[in-house]
Design an enzyme around this catalytic site. Structure first.
Site, PDB file in Angstrom:
ATOM      1  N   LYS A  27     -13.422  -4.782  10.763  1.00 18.70           N
ATOM      2  CA  LYS A  27     -14.037  -3.768   9.901  1.00 18.70           C
ATOM      3  C   LYS A  27     -15.473  -3.466  10.333  1.00 18.70           C
ATOM      4  CE  LYS A  27     -11.117  -5.400   6.126  1.00 18.70           C
ATOM      5  NZ  LYS A  27     -11.053  -6.217   4.899  1.00 18.70           N
ATOM      6  N   GLY A  75      -5.541  -4.597  -2.118  1.00 17.37           N
ATOM      7  CA  GLY A  75      -4.615  -4.329  -3.210  1.00 17.37           C
ATOM      8  C   GLY A  75      -3.936  -2.989  -3.022  1.00 17.37           C
ATOM      9  N   VAL A 113       0.833  -1.207   0.000  1.00 14.18           N
ATOM     10  CA  VAL A 113       0.000   0.000   0.000  1.00 14.18           C
ATOM     11  C   VAL A 113       0.866   1.255   0.000  1.00 14.18           C
ATOM     12  CG1 VAL A 113      -1.818   1.262   1.202  1.00 14.18           C
ATOM     13  CG2 VAL A 113      -1.863  -1.239   1.161  1.00 14.18           C
ATOM     14  N   ILE A 116     -13.221   1.146  -1.551  1.00 10.83           N
ATOM     15  CA  ILE A 116     -14.629   1.548  -1.482  1.00 10.83           C
ATOM     16  C   ILE A 116     -14.776   2.682  -0.469  1.00 10.83           C
ATOM     17  CG2 ILE A 116     -16.963   0.789  -0.913  1.00 10.83           C
ATOM     18  CD1 ILE A 116     -16.133  -2.045  -1.671  1.00 10.83           C
TER      19      ILE A 116
END
Length: 431
Positions: free
Chosen positions: A209, A306, A17, A140
């Site tokens: 999350k 990703g 990242v 998102i």
């Protein structure tokens, strides 16, 4: 012509990242300056090994350091981005940064799930931001949506697929009939699963999350240790096949519902009608469905992990902090301390259910099971007996109307004790 203000970033962690963030800053520099009116660049990167070869080399020279103080004590660094992961070292870095009056951007969902309320209060005390768009569902924009776009709604329900590894495994088991272990190995080969995938397949990553989303949606802290969590390791192609016959897909779902002022939440594999959008989410993608009392149902779908998608979310937080007049609102409820959630007893949770009983092939079995379910208030909606599909072992599948978790638990315990039961009962909720 006025000079463009410079914003310098201290980056902790230069893995997938971190490299993605550097790549986007280089690739889209002019566009980012146009959108923010600021010149953004990374000045210093905290790494474990300065000699290690990196997946991306920044266009402008940066300082590599192994000392966190080089980020904290540099007056030119405005924002610290924490992408190290883990708990202890990242918590110390973030706490020190907030106490030093620096804004922090993090993707660390585990840290926020465990220590979020304390960190939010520390940020509020020092009037700085603790931003975390990248901590849930990768690229998102669900955090910002709950904090701003949907802020005027009373949220009724959130349900989502929040772990791409688990979703990839279940997708491959559904599409190709793979066993769990084979699909997991495939996910590792493709880089969708870590060498130790425990957090993903046990449902813990999705639980981290979900705790964050609950705070944003309801302004309440649902302690991670109280959240019911079940993973996917016991899901079999047999149950996936039965679910498909009934018109369902099995997915790992994170869900929270508001029920008369109390919150009912959990992470669990569930059967979802194949016509629903969540049932159609494939591969390593994530999706979140939010239901508000004004907007109705809204679904967000995209890359849940990703380098570039997650870095895009990190950059969104950085750019938001750069805009004029930006004021920290770390929880979506100002600086108010989040109170503990009023939690519905998990035993009182009501939903439809899927059962697979594996029994000896003899007369009267179906009647005995049906009688037991009736006595515990579990009403049968559909039933299928599959003959000799497993040799002398016969699978019997029931779908039920809504029943409480406590009634289901008692039913399963009593039926599993019956002498004709060959294997423990398999049970999933139906959304």
């Amino acid at each position: 012509m006025n000079a463009v203000e410079k914003i310098r970033i201290g980056l902790a962690g230069f893995g997938t990242v971190g490299c993605g963030l550097a790549r986007i800053l280089d690739r889209n520099r002019d566009w980012i300056t146009r959108r923010t009116g600021k010149d953004l660049s990374i000045k210093t990167i905290l790494v474990r090994d300065r000699a290690k070869k990196r997946a991306y080399e920044t266009e402008a020279p940066v300082q590599l350091t192994i000392n966190p103080d080089d980020l904290i004590n540099d007056p030119e660094i405005n924002i610290i981005v924490e992408l190290m992961g883990g708990l202890d070292a990242s918590r110390r870095l973030i706490e020190t940064a907030l106490e030093s009056g620096k804004h922090v951007v993090t993707a660390n969902k585990h840290l926020l799930a465990e220590h979020g309320p304390r960190l939010f209060q520390l940020a509020a005390k020092n009037n700085v931001a603790l931003a975390y768009e990248a901590s849930v569902a990768g690229g998102i924009p669900i955090v910002q949506a709950l904090k701003e776009s949907l802020a005027g709604n009373r949220i009724r329900k959130i349900e989502g697929i929040l772990n791409g590894t688990a979703n990839y495994i279940l997708s491959q088991m559904s599409a190709a009939g793979l066993e769990f272990a084979t699909a997991l190995d495939q996910a590792k080969e493709l880089g969708y699963a870590e060498s130790d995938p425990t957090l993903d397949i046990a449902g813990l990553d999705a639980a981290h999350k979900l705790v964050i989303l609950i705070r944003l949606a309801f302004g309440r802290d649902y302690p991670l240790g109280l959240l019911p969590v079940r993973g996917i390791a016991d899901v079999t192609p047999l149950d996936i096949g039965f679910a498909q016959e009934f018109g369902y897909r099995i997915k790992l779902i994170a869900q929270v519902r508001a029920l008369d002022g109390r919150l009912e939440a959990g992470v669990f594999p569930a059967l979802i009608n194949r016509s629903c959008l969540l049932a159609q989410v494939e591969g390593n993608y994530n999706a979140v469905r939010v239901e508000g009392n004004a907007v109705g149902p809204v679904t967000f779908h995209g890359q849940g992990a990703g380098g570039l998608p997650t870095a895009s979310a990190v950059l969104a937080d950085i750019m938001s902090l750069c805009r004029e007049g930006a004021r920290p609102d770390n929880t979506g409820f100002g600086s108010a301390e989040l109170k503990k959630a009023d939690i519905l007893d998990p035993d009182q949770t009501e939903s439809m259910h899927y059962f697979r009983f594996t029994v000896a092939d003899r007369a009267g079995v179906m009647a005995a099971i049906s009688k037991c379910m009736f006595e515990h208030g579990v009403s049968i909606a559909q039933a299928v007996q599959k003959g000799d599909a497993l040799g002398d072992e016969v699978p019997i599948v029931f779908l039920t109307h809504e029943a409480s978790a406590s009634a289901v638990e008692k039913t399963v315990a009593e039926i599993d004790a019956m002498e004709f039961i060959v294997r423990p009962t398999v049970h999933y909720r139906i959304l």
